[in-house]
Scaffold this motif. Structure first.
Motif, PDB file in Angstrom:
ATOM      1  N   THR A  59       8.762  95.032  76.398  1.00 35.53           N
ATOM      2  CA  THR A  59       9.032  93.849  75.648  1.00 35.53           C
ATOM      3  C   THR A  59       9.429  94.090  74.073  1.00 35.53           C
ATOM      4  O   THR A  59      10.029  93.789  73.256  1.00 35.53           O
ATOM      5  N   PHE A  60       8.101  94.798  73.463  1.00 38.34           N
ATOM      6  CA  PHE A  60       7.839  94.780  72.059  1.00 38.34           C
ATOM      7  C   PHE A  60       8.303  96.161  71.414  1.00 38.34           C
ATOM      8  O   PHE A  60       8.529  96.267  70.340  1.00 38.34           O
ATOM      9  N   LEU A  61       8.276  97.379  72.282  1.00 38.28           N
ATOM     10  CA  LEU A  61       8.357  98.380  71.612  1.00 38.28           C
ATOM     11  C   LEU A  61       9.623  99.276  71.943  1.00 38.28           C
ATOM     12  O   LEU A  61      10.360  99.602  70.847  1.00 38.28           O
ATOM     13  N   THR A  62       9.936  99.071  73.288  1.00 40.75           N
ATOM     14  CA  THR A  62      11.485  99.726  73.522  1.00 40.75           C
ATOM     15  C   THR A  62      12.504  98.744  73.378  1.00 40.75           C
ATOM     16  O   THR A  62      13.543  98.876  73.481  1.00 40.75           O
ATOM     17  N   ASN A  63      12.023  97.411  73.389  1.00 39.45           N
ATOM     18  CA  ASN A  63      13.044  96.048  73.206  1.00 39.45           C
ATOM     19  C   ASN A  63      14.000  96.204  73.979  1.00 39.45           C
ATOM     20  O   ASN A  63      15.100  96.098  73.936  1.00 39.45           O
ATOM     21  N   ASN A  64      13.485  96.091  75.575  1.00 45.04           N
ATOM     22  CA  ASN A  64      14.307  95.778  76.608  1.00 45.04           C
ATOM     23  C   ASN A  64      15.402  94.871  76.535  1.00 45.04           C
ATOM     24  O   ASN A  64      16.732  94.942  76.884  1.00 45.04           O
ATOM     25  N   TYR A  65      15.134  93.647  75.985  1.00 43.24           N
ATOM     26  CA  TYR A  65      15.902  92.506  75.794  1.00 43.24           C
ATOM     27  C   TYR A  65      16.439  92.599  74.381  1.00 43.24           C
ATOM     28  O   TYR A  65      16.868  91.418  73.457  1.00 43.24           O
ATOM     29  N   GLU A  66      17.094  93.799  73.904  1.00 40.74           N
ATOM     30  CA  GLU A  66      18.042  93.857  72.767  1.00 40.74           C
ATOM     31  C   GLU A  66      19.304  94.862  73.118  1.00 40.74           C
ATOM     32  O   GLU A  66      18.692  95.791  73.898  1.00 40.74           O
ATOM     33  N   PHE A  67      20.184  94.773  72.658  1.00 39.37           N
ATOM     34  CA  PHE A  67      21.128  95.977  72.780  1.00 39.37           C
ATOM     35  C   PHE A  67      21.664  96.373  71.186  1.00 39.37           C
ATOM     36  O   PHE A  67      22.433  95.186  70.833  1.00 39.37           O
ATOM     37  N   LYS A  68      21.378  97.383  70.444  1.00 36.43           N
ATOM     38  CA  LYS A  68      21.937  97.550  69.126  1.00 36.43           C
ATOM     39  C   LYS A  68      22.464  98.866  69.031  1.00 36.43           C
ATOM     40  O   LYS A  68      21.548  99.676  69.223  1.00 36.43           O
ATOM     41  N   LYS A  69      23.573  98.890  68.970  1.00 33.62           N
ATOM     42  CA  LYS A  69      24.515 100.365  68.694  1.00 33.62           C
ATOM     43  C   LYS A  69      25.547 100.155  67.783  1.00 33.62           C
ATOM     44  O   LYS A  69      26.480  99.232  67.956  1.00 33.62           O
ATOM     45  N   GLU A  70      25.505 100.831  66.805  1.00 37.81           N
ATOM     46  CA  GLU A  70      26.473 100.790  65.696  1.00 37.81           C
ATOM     47  C   GLU A  70      26.749  99.212  65.196  1.00 37.81           C
ATOM     48  O   GLU A  70      25.706  98.720  64.772  1.00 37.81           O
ATOM     49  N   GLU A  71      27.842  98.671  65.416  1.00 33.31           N
ATOM     50  CA  GLU A  71      28.109  97.423  64.980  1.00 33.31           C
ATOM     51  C   GLU A  71      27.756  96.315  66.140  1.00 33.31           C
ATOM     52  O   GLU A  71      27.857  94.951  66.035  1.00 33.31           O
ATOM     53  N   ILE A  72      27.231  96.754  66.993  1.00 36.59           N
ATOM     54  CA  ILE A  72      26.761  95.890  68.448  1.00 36.59           C
ATOM     55  C   ILE A  72      25.654  95.318  68.034  1.00 36.59           C
ATOM     56  O   ILE A  72      24.532  96.365  68.105  1.00 36.59           O
ATOM     57  N   ASP A  73      25.264  93.892  68.195  1.00 40.35           N
ATOM     58  CA  ASP A  73      24.043  93.434  68.214  1.00 40.35           C
ATOM     59  C   ASP A  73      23.927  92.354  68.875  1.00 40.35           C
ATOM     60  O   ASP A  73      24.285  91.220  68.876  1.00 40.35           O
ATOM     61  N   ILE A  74      23.393  92.610  70.151  1.00 40.91           N
ATOM     62  CA  ILE A  74      22.971  91.356  71.253  1.00 40.91           C
ATOM     63  C   ILE A  74      21.475  91.176  71.325  1.00 40.91           C
ATOM     64  O   ILE A  74      20.747  92.079  71.931  1.00 40.91           O
ATOM     65  N   SER A  75      20.991  90.164  70.748  1.00 40.09           N
ATOM     66  CA  SER A  75      19.554  90.021  70.486  1.00 40.09           C
ATOM     67  C   SER A  75      19.476  88.523  70.071  1.00 40.09           C
ATOM     68  O   SER A  75      20.628  87.862  69.788  1.00 40.09           O
ATOM     69  N   ALA A  76      18.400  87.942  70.240  1.00 40.74           N
ATOM     70  CA  ALA A  76      18.015  86.739  69.763  1.00 40.74           C
ATOM     71  C   ALA A  76      17.996  86.668  68.279  1.00 40.74           C
ATOM     72  O   ALA A  76      17.613  87.524  67.844  1.00 40.74           O
ATOM     73  N   LYS A  77      18.670  85.567  67.641  1.00 35.69           N
ATOM     74  CA  LYS A  77      18.685  85.273  66.375  1.00 35.69           C
ATOM     75  C   LYS A  77      18.153  84.048  65.998  1.00 35.69           C
ATOM     76  O   LYS A  77      17.899  83.017  66.865  1.00 35.69           O
ATOM     77  N   PRO A  78      17.990  83.680  64.750  1.00 36.16           N
ATOM     78  CA  PRO A  78      17.309  82.602  64.216  1.00 36.16           C
ATOM     79  C   PRO A  78      18.042  81.501  64.511  1.00 36.16           C
ATOM     80  O   PRO A  78      19.475  81.464  64.246  1.00 36.16           O
TER      81      PRO A  78
END
Length: 240
Positions: free
Chosen positions: A34-53
């Motif tokens: 959850t916190f170190l490898t960030n399973n629930y995020e996908f960030k690569k180049e211009e792609i950012d799928i994650s929880a935002k404010p």
């Protein structure tokens, strides 16, 4: 009371070392995922799928609360987390974790119902110490707990939820059924998706196929952060 959950010894972890003032009772692999490898995020180049404010998040499969609390930190005071969990032992640990994080606790609502395609279906949950547990339409033991299902679409209507920005699912093979019960929500809001695929081999085909047929212009990505066969996740984000 937390020394024998599913046979694992739990410890308290301090996430302030990685810049998050969060305390969590869990196991090492849960913290890593959850916190170190960030399973629930996908960030690569211009792609950012994650929880935002400000995001409103459906956290399907709350477990011990690690993902809900991590999402709550990421979405901040203008966001909300709706975490679905019904296993009694998990709820006991989750509520303890929420009590350790009182600034984030108000952002998190626990819904003690299984998610399926249709609401008001009766299920019985085995009352054990597991992270996951048997759930069926038949009662096998007098200690089994009676539950009523709910769909995401009906939940949004009944609780007057104004939007959904992100849906995360890890619900032991019920992901496709729950997604079918979120059809209207997905078509209306086109939320970011983080859906576990690894519980059933055919989910690798059936879940992307179902989502593609909704015509939401989703782009799909698969990520796998562990050395185990578990935790393969489908990420999706609409492209316009």
């Amino acid at each position: 009371i937390f020394n024998d959950a599913h046979g694992w010894e739990l410890s308290e972890f301090d996430m302030s070392q990685i810049g998050k003032p969060i305390s969590i009772i869990s196991i090492k692999v849960g913290i890593t995922d959850t916190f170190l490898t960030n399973n629930y995020e996908f960030k690569k180049e211009e792609i950012d799928i994650s929880a935002k404010p400000g995001d409103y998040v459906i956290d399907a499969g709350g477990g011990w609360g690690e993902t809900a609390i991590n999402f709550a930190f990421d979405v901040g005071p203008n966001g909300k987390i709706f975490t679905f969990e019904f296993v009694p032992e998990n709820l006991k640990i989750m509520n303890h974790n929420l009590s350790l994080n009182q600034t984030l606790e108000p952002l998190i609502t626990i819904i003690q119902k299984p998610l399926t395609q249709d609401s008001n279906i009766t299920f019985y949950c085995e009352n054990n110490n597991g992270l996951s547990t048997r759930i069926s339409k038949e009662r096998y033991d007098e200690k089994d707990i009676k539950l009523e299902s709910i769909s995401i679409d009906d939940f949004l209507t009944s609780d007057k939820i104004e939007k959904v920005d992100l849906i995360k699912m890890d619900i032991e093979g019920s992901e496709l059924s729950a997604l079918k019960g979120a059809k209207n929500t997905i078509k209306k809001f086109r939320p970011k998706l983080m859906i576990c695929l690894y519980h059933k081999p055919w989910d690798f085909v059936e879940i992307p196929k179902f989502l593609s047929e909704l015509d939401c212009n989703y782009d799909f990505y698969i990520n796998h952060n562990t050395i185990f066969s578990d935790e393969t996740i489908l990420f999706a984000n609409h492209s316009d």
